[in-house]
Scaffold this motif. Sequence first.
Motif, PDB file in Angstrom:
ATOM      1  N   TRP A  60       2.132   1.924  -3.481  1.00  0.00           N
ATOM      2  CA  TRP A  60       0.946   2.180  -4.228  1.00  0.00           C
ATOM      3  C   TRP A  60       0.863   4.020  -3.950  1.00  0.00           C
ATOM      4  O   TRP A  60       0.484   4.668  -4.846  1.00  0.00           O
ATOM      5  N   THR A 114      -6.414  -1.871   3.981  1.00  0.00           N
ATOM      6  CA  THR A 114      -5.038  -2.395   4.255  1.00  0.00           C
ATOM      7  C   THR A 114      -4.668  -2.149   5.691  1.00  0.00           C
ATOM      8  O   THR A 114      -3.577  -2.647   5.958  1.00  0.00           O
ATOM      9  N   VAL A 132      -9.335   2.313  -0.595  1.00  0.00           N
ATOM     10  CA  VAL A 132      -8.591   0.960  -0.573  1.00  0.00           C
ATOM     11  C   VAL A 132      -7.429   0.921   0.462  1.00  0.00           C
ATOM     12  O   VAL A 132      -7.136  -0.169   0.965  1.00  0.00           O
ATOM     13  N   ALA A 185       0.910  -1.173  -0.004  1.00  0.00           N
ATOM     14  CA  ALA A 185      -0.001  -0.084  -0.015  1.00  0.00           C
ATOM     15  C   ALA A 185       0.890   1.400   0.055  1.00  0.00           C
ATOM     16  O   ALA A 185       0.616   2.276  -0.668  1.00  0.00           O
TER      17      ALA A 185
END
Length: 183
Positions: A147, A181, A177, A144
Amino acid sequence: MNRSATPWVDRRAPAVERILDAAGALFAEQGVDGVAMGEIAAGAGCSRATLYRYFPDRPALQLAFVQREAIRVGALVVADLADLPDATGDLVTEAVLSALRHVRAAPPLAAWFRETDAGRTADLAQGSEVIEALGLTMTDDPDAARWLVRVIVSLLTVPGGDAAEERRLVERFVAPVIALTVP
């Protein structure tokens, strides 16, 4: 004087900081690729030999600059988030927007996102040190974090129409999103 009682001092740190500061000022003026090592040495008030003692080539200097600045921006993001309520989605949105603000406000960093230099920036931004310094301030998940750094680089390279649009995009597509996580 007893040498064993004298704390060890890294004398390289001031020289390295001076070199990186000079590089940053020159990046802001001329763009990242427009700066020669000799110009950086002159700007730092050191010889080219001194510069090359710490940085064997321009890519090494550029990487050191990006790493240092990612750590600085990461600390600024953490400070910005300190007073926010602990709502993960909101924190992720605020963290991304904070990173964007801090990078855009610093001319030596903004220079890295000019059209001619953005490709190099994207490559450097994926280095583990940059991810740790910036992305991991927002999430404990390394994937994550990687990203998130890509999202930030993307928004710096191709900004939204205005701050409100960027906020909407981050709230809608990024925060949900990442919220999933974060442990």
